[in-house]
Structures are given as structure tokens and as C-alpha cells.
Design a protein around this motif. Structure first.
Motif, PDB file in Angstrom:
ATOM      1  N   ILE A 157       3.088 -45.621  17.676  1.00 12.16           N
ATOM      2  CA  ILE A 157       3.523 -44.122  17.862  1.00 12.16           C
ATOM      3  C   ILE A 157       3.531 -44.286  19.481  1.00 12.16           C
ATOM      4  CG2 ILE A 157       3.048 -41.854  17.972  1.00 12.16           C
ATOM      5  CD1 ILE A 157       1.931 -42.090  15.094  1.00 12.16           C
ATOM      6  N   VAL A 158       2.572 -44.538  20.049  1.00 18.84           N
ATOM      7  CA  VAL A 158       2.588 -44.720  21.652  1.00 18.84           C
ATOM      8  C   VAL A 158       3.572 -45.447  22.015  1.00 18.84           C
ATOM      9  CG1 VAL A 158       1.157 -45.258  23.549  1.00 18.84           C
ATOM     10  CG2 VAL A 158       0.115 -44.248  21.594  1.00 18.84           C
ATOM     11  N   ALA A 159       3.817 -46.509  21.438  1.00 13.76           N
ATOM     12  CA  ALA A 159       4.972 -47.652  21.837  1.00 13.76           C
ATOM     13  C   ALA A 159       6.235 -46.706  21.528  1.00 13.76           C
ATOM     14  CB  ALA A 159       5.012 -48.979  20.893  1.00 13.76           C
ATOM     15  N   LEU A 160       6.461 -46.048  20.594  1.00 16.94           N
ATOM     16  CA  LEU A 160       7.869 -45.546  20.488  1.00 16.94           C
ATOM     17  C   LEU A 160       8.098 -44.513  21.463  1.00 16.94           C
ATOM     18  CD1 LEU A 160      10.272 -44.715  18.765  1.00 16.94           C
ATOM     19  CD2 LEU A 160       8.865 -43.035  17.571  1.00 16.94           C
ATOM     20  N   GLY A 161       6.971 -43.595  22.015  1.00 18.22           N
ATOM     21  CA  GLY A 161       7.285 -42.919  22.961  1.00 18.22           C
ATOM     22  C   GLY A 161       7.551 -43.601  24.343  1.00 18.22           C
ATOM     23  N   SER A 162       6.734 -44.555  24.636  1.00 15.27           N
ATOM     24  CA  SER A 162       6.982 -45.334  25.638  1.00 15.27           C
ATOM     25  C   SER A 162       8.334 -45.944  25.940  1.00 15.27           C
ATOM     26  CB  SER A 162       5.895 -46.516  25.899  1.00 15.27           C
ATOM     27  OG  SER A 162       4.646 -46.125  25.984  1.00 15.27           O
ATOM     28  N   LEU A 163       8.738 -46.217  24.808  1.00 15.71           N
ATOM     29  CA  LEU A 163      10.259 -46.725  24.716  1.00 15.71           C
ATOM     30  C   LEU A 163      11.186 -45.827  25.018  1.00 15.71           C
ATOM     31  CD1 LEU A 163      11.800 -49.524  24.131  1.00 15.71           C
ATOM     32  CD2 LEU A 163      12.050 -48.810  21.781  1.00 15.71           C
ATOM     33  N   ILE A 164      10.926 -44.585  24.339  1.00 19.25           N
ATOM     34  CA  ILE A 164      11.967 -43.505  24.664  1.00 19.25           C
ATOM     35  C   ILE A 164      11.921 -43.160  26.076  1.00 19.25           C
ATOM     36  CG2 ILE A 164      12.342 -41.165  23.887  1.00 19.25           C
ATOM     37  CD1 ILE A 164      11.382 -41.763  21.247  1.00 19.25           C
ATOM     38  N   LEU A 165      10.892 -43.185  26.853  1.00 20.76           N
ATOM     39  CA  LEU A 165      10.657 -42.572  28.170  1.00 20.76           C
ATOM     40  C   LEU A 165      11.092 -43.404  29.083  1.00 20.76           C
ATOM     41  CD1 LEU A 165       7.209 -40.270  27.866  1.00 20.76           C
ATOM     42  CD2 LEU A 165       9.446 -39.573  28.282  1.00 20.76           C
ATOM     43  N   THR A 166      11.088 -44.779  28.748  1.00 23.22           N
ATOM     44  CA  THR A 166      11.687 -45.723  29.841  1.00 23.22           C
ATOM     45  C   THR A 166      12.802 -45.378  30.641  1.00 23.22           C
ATOM     46  OG1 THR A 166      10.124 -47.650  28.627  1.00 23.22           O
ATOM     47  CG2 THR A 166      12.115 -48.189  30.249  1.00 23.22           C
ATOM     48  N   PRO A 167      14.023 -45.227  29.588  1.00 23.37           N
ATOM     49  CA  PRO A 167      15.323 -45.141  30.527  1.00 23.37           C
ATOM     50  C   PRO A 167      14.836 -43.784  31.584  1.00 23.37           C
ATOM     51  CG  PRO A 167      15.612 -45.274  28.141  1.00 23.37           C
ATOM     52  CD  PRO A 167      14.261 -45.155  28.213  1.00 23.37           C
ATOM     53  N   LEU A 168      14.299 -42.860  31.000  1.00 21.50           N
ATOM     54  CA  LEU A 168      14.298 -41.501  31.839  1.00 21.50           C
ATOM     55  C   LEU A 168      13.263 -42.085  33.021  1.00 21.50           C
ATOM     56  CD1 LEU A 168      13.151 -38.928  29.064  1.00 21.50           C
ATOM     57  CD2 LEU A 168      15.553 -39.551  30.241  1.00 21.50           C
ATOM     58  N   LEU A 169      12.219 -42.831  33.090  1.00 22.43           N
ATOM     59  CA  LEU A 169      11.494 -43.143  34.009  1.00 22.43           C
ATOM     60  C   LEU A 169      12.329 -44.101  35.126  1.00 22.43           C
ATOM     61  CD1 LEU A 169       8.129 -43.995  32.256  1.00 22.43           C
ATOM     62  CD2 LEU A 169       8.719 -42.064  33.527  1.00 22.43           C
ATOM     63  N   LEU A 170      13.373 -44.877  34.528  1.00 27.75           N
ATOM     64  CA  LEU A 170      13.806 -45.499  35.416  1.00 27.75           C
ATOM     65  C   LEU A 170      15.088 -44.957  36.338  1.00 27.75           C
ATOM     66  CD1 LEU A 170      14.697 -48.834  32.885  1.00 27.75           C
ATOM     67  CD2 LEU A 170      13.353 -48.688  35.400  1.00 27.75           C
ATOM     68  N   LEU A 171      15.378 -43.584  35.575  1.00 30.89           N
ATOM     69  CA  LEU A 171      16.499 -43.050  36.172  1.00 30.89           C
ATOM     70  C   LEU A 171      16.110 -42.190  37.155  1.00 30.89           C
ATOM     71  CD1 LEU A 171      18.895 -42.171  33.317  1.00 30.89           C
ATOM     72  CD2 LEU A 171      19.536 -43.364  35.123  1.00 30.89           C
TER      73      LEU A 171
END
Length: 431
Positions: free
Chosen positions: A135-149
Motif C-alpha cells: 500500500i505504501v508502494a502504491l502511494g509512492s508510485l502515484i506521488l512520484t510524477p507529482l514530486l518530479l513536476l
């Protein structure tokens, strides 16, 4: 192997699942540094209460006995505390400083013993940790593009620092909600996710990669793998990349070592590669030099800090150390002496006694979990990978500072120790 003998889930199992699954939510209020110690102390209190009440004859959910491997960690961390107290006394440090350092031990080194104890003695399942981690991994994956932008959108690096910093900690970065950081040498973007700095994100990314590779659910397995690789790559940590390439293949090889075909394949491979050995060695050397040059300034500072720590340890306080870290000189950018390296830090702060207090438990667990992984235990493989990761990262981070983030892996080490104890009892019964 699931060691929980109860059909209904134990309350501690539910607590662990909820605490781990809520990692991102807790991070967004700056509470992760608080969550780790509170969870460790709270579940240890539950364990002690069960031992006490169980001895009175009342009907309570039973707890498991403490395995030998966990006792080694408990004794090691108590020796660490002893070294701290003697080091303070030898260096004439104040009572206030001693109390502060003791609290720091309780929030750092002590967790390396408490969570294996909890995992071994309470009814917590390996599957619970793996599923919550996904579940933590899914959250991290979803947030990665936002953090990069975020930097491209002109968003600030740090959104805010949580008022929870008033509880005390190594620094404000442990309570900061930070979207990204900019590398001063080349202006590149590095992500920290829910950790205090980018190399720490690389460590945690590897821990979640270990969990993902052990997940039996295919979809969640690949979500976890992709998420963990994103954390490792975007943290831009050299050590993280090396760990990802080294640790799990070694664990798999140990688990499959009982198959003769693997040894024949390895022997044939080595024979075929012999003519190309020099070229391979040259390539490896060039790769290592390339990795070092990625952040040459960081490498220089780390090496200088290590040289200072070793020299001052040997010439000033070889047995019990200096008691506390000290600010380094200008040419190491005023970084604390002994930081960025567990062993140099232990030598400087707690001396040879402190080094042995960590080295002995690590060596014990490495042997114990290697044997368990050899028996193709899933918990043994995960625990062995975690010990290898801790050993690997001990040359680039101070493990005790990040123990509040490593607690899921430490729990699995306890679960694996429980399996080792169960196998020992089974062998004794059969003989």
C-alpha cells in the motif's frame, strides 16, 4: 511460514498493518519520527503485559518465547547504552547531555532490539508486513510524477515543518514535508519521498524492493517493484543502486543453493567467462570509478570525515569513545565527525565497545538467516536481505538515525528468528 496459530488476527497484527499502511498520511503531518519509537515502546509494553498476565494464569492471547538471536540484539543494544554512559563519564560531559544522549539511544539504537523482539514474540505475520508495504508502494508510485513536476511548477522544496519537532530529534528535516531537493553541484533534482534525505530514500526504496520481491500477488508484486525502483533511481543514491543490484540476487542464490543444477550452471559460467576475466574486471573498475565521480565532492567529504574519526578515535578514546559527535572543520563542510558512516560514527562516539555491540548481532543474524534462507524460508530470505541491506548501508549512513523508518524490516527479522527457534525445537524433538 505463518507462525500465528490463531484464526482471528491478533490486535498487534492489525496495529502493525494500520501503522505501516498509513505511512504517507503520517508523513504528511510530520509524524513518522514519532510513530517509530511510539510503536516500538507501545508494542513492547503489550508484550511485557502479556508475559506478566500470562504468568498469573489468566486467559490471554499467548506470546512466543524470546529466541536466542533476539537476545543477542537486546544484549548488544544494552552494551551500546553502557558504552554511551561510560563515554560521557570519561569525557566529563554534563548530566543534561547524558540524559539527552540516553533519550537519543532510546529513539535510535534501542529500536534495533525492540522491533525484532516484537516480531519474534507477538503474533505478527510476515504477510501483514508485505501487504501493508504494498500500500505504501502504491502511494509512492502515484506521488512520484507529482514530486518530479514540483520544481518545474515552481513549488517550494519544503512545504512546512511539523510542530511535532518540539518532541525533539536530530534535526528539522525529520519533521519536514519536502517535495524535492536540488543538488548544489549540478542543479539536478533528487527526491526524498518520506525520508529526511535522499540517500535514506535509497535505503528505504531497497527495503520496499525486498518486500515486493517476496509478495506472492503478481499485480501488487510488480507495483511494489516499479515503485521501489522509482524511489531508488530518483533518490540518485549510488549506494542504493549498488544494493539493488547485489542483495536480492545473492539471497536468491543462497535459497537455491541446494539445487545441484545451480552449482553446475555457475561452474560452467565461470569457465566460459575465464578468457574475458581481465576485461570484466576493467569494466567493473571503470563502473565503480564512474559511480564515485557522480558526486565527487560528497565522496571527498565522506572520506575525510572517516579519516578524522579514525585518527581521533585511536589517539584519544579507543575503548569507549568520545560520548557525543563533534562538529568537523571547514574542509569537511562542518559536517559532524563520524556522520555518513555507522562504523566511523561508532568508533568516534562509543569506541571499540560500540563497534562490537553492533558487529556481533549483525554477524549472528547474518549466519542465522543465511541458514534459514538456505532452507528456502520466505521469512528467512526477507530477513537475510534486510541484514545485508543494513550491513551494506552501514558504510554510508548512520543506521540508528534511520531505525524509525526501518522498523518493518526489523519486525521481519524477529519473525524469522521465531522460525529459527521453531526449527531448533523441531530438530530437538526429532532427536
Amino acid at each position: 511460514m505463518d507462525q500465528t496459530a490463531h484464526h482471528s488476527r491478533a490486535p498487534e497484527d492489525l496495529v502493525v498493518f494500520a501503522a505501516l499502511a498509513a505511512t504517507w498520511l503520517v508523513y504528511l503531518v510530520g509524524g513518522l519520527y514519532v510513530l517509530g519509537p511510539v510503536l516500538g515502546v507501545g508494542l513492547t509494553g503489550l508484550l511485557l503485559a502479556r508475559f506478566y498476565v500470562g504468568g498469573s494464569g489468566l486467559a490471554v492471547r499467548p506470546s512466543h518465547s524470546i529466541p536466542a538471536g533476539v537476545w543477542v540484539w537486546i544484549l548488544g543494544m544494552l552494551v551500546m547504552l553502557l558504552a554511551l554512559e561510560i563515554g560521557h563519564a570519561n569525557n566529563n560531559l554534563s548530566v543534561g547531555q547524558t540524559i539527552k544522549s540516553t533519550i537519543g539511544w532510546a529513539k535510535g539504537w534501542a529500536l534495533l532490539a525492540l522491533f525484532p523482539l516484537i516480531g519474534a514474540c507477538l503474533n505478527i505475520r510476515l504477510e501483514t508486513v508485505i501487504r501493508a508495504a504494498s500500500i505504501v508502494a502504491l502511494g509512492s508510485l502515484i506521488l512520484t510524477p507529482l514530486l518530479l513536476l514540483a520544481p518545474k511548477l515552481g513549488l517550494p522544496e519544503v512545504i512546512f515543518v511539523s510542530p511535532l519537532k518540539l518532541v525533539g530529534g536530530p534535526g528539522p528535516e525529520f519533521f519536514a514535508i519536502q517535495l524535492y531537493s536540488i543538488e548544489p553541484t549540478d542543479g539536478s533534482t533528487r527526491l526524498r519521498y518520506f525520508t529526511p534525505w535522499s540517500p535514506a530514500a535509497g535505503l528505504i526504496g531497497n527495503m520496499y524492493l525486498i518486500f515486493a520481491l517476496a509478495d506472492r500477488r503478481k499485480l501488487w508484486k510488480w507495483i511494489g517493484i516499479v515503485s521501489a525502483l522509482c524511489i531508488i533511481v530518483f533518490s540518485k543514491s549510488r549506494l542504493a543502486i549498488a544494493a539493488a543490484l547485489f542483495i536480492w540476487p545473492l539471497v536468491v542464490a543462497i535459497g537455491e543453493a541446494r539445487r545441484p543444477g545451480l552449482w553446475l550452471l555457475a561452474a560452467a559460467g565461470l569457465f566460459l567467462l575465464t578468457p574475458f576475466a581481465q576485461g570484466i574486471l576493467d569494466t567493473i573498475d571503470a563502473t565503480l570509478n564512474s559511480v564515485k565521480s557522480m558526486r565527487a565532492d560528497s565522496t571527498r567529504v565522506r572520506e575525510a570525515l572517516g579519516e578524522i574519526a579514525v585518527h581521533r578515535w585511536w589517539t584519544e578514546a579507543p575503548i569507549f569513545g568520545h560520548g557525543v559527535v563533534e562538529r568537523g572543520p571547514h574542509f569537511v563542510e562542518f559536517m559532524p565527525i563520524g556522520s555518513h558512516h555507522t562504523w566511523y560514527g561508532l568508533l568516534f562516539v562509543k569506541g571499540l565497545v560500540g563497534v562490537l555491540a553492533l558487529a556481533v548481532p549483525l554477524a549472528w543474524s547474518l549466519i542465522e538467516f543465511t541458514l534459514l534462507a538456505f532452507a528456502r524460508s520466505r521469512a528467512g530470505q526477507v530477513a537475510l536481505a534486510m541484514v545485508l541491506l543494513m550491513t551494506f548501508y552501514s558504510i554510508g549512513e548512520n543506521l540508528e538515525i534511520l531505525s524509525y523508518l526501518m522498523w518493518p524490516g526489523l519486525l521481519v527479522m524477529g519473525i524469522a528468528s521465531r522460525e529459527v527457534a521453531a526449527l531448533g525445537k523441531l530438530d530437538t524433538a526429532q532427536t
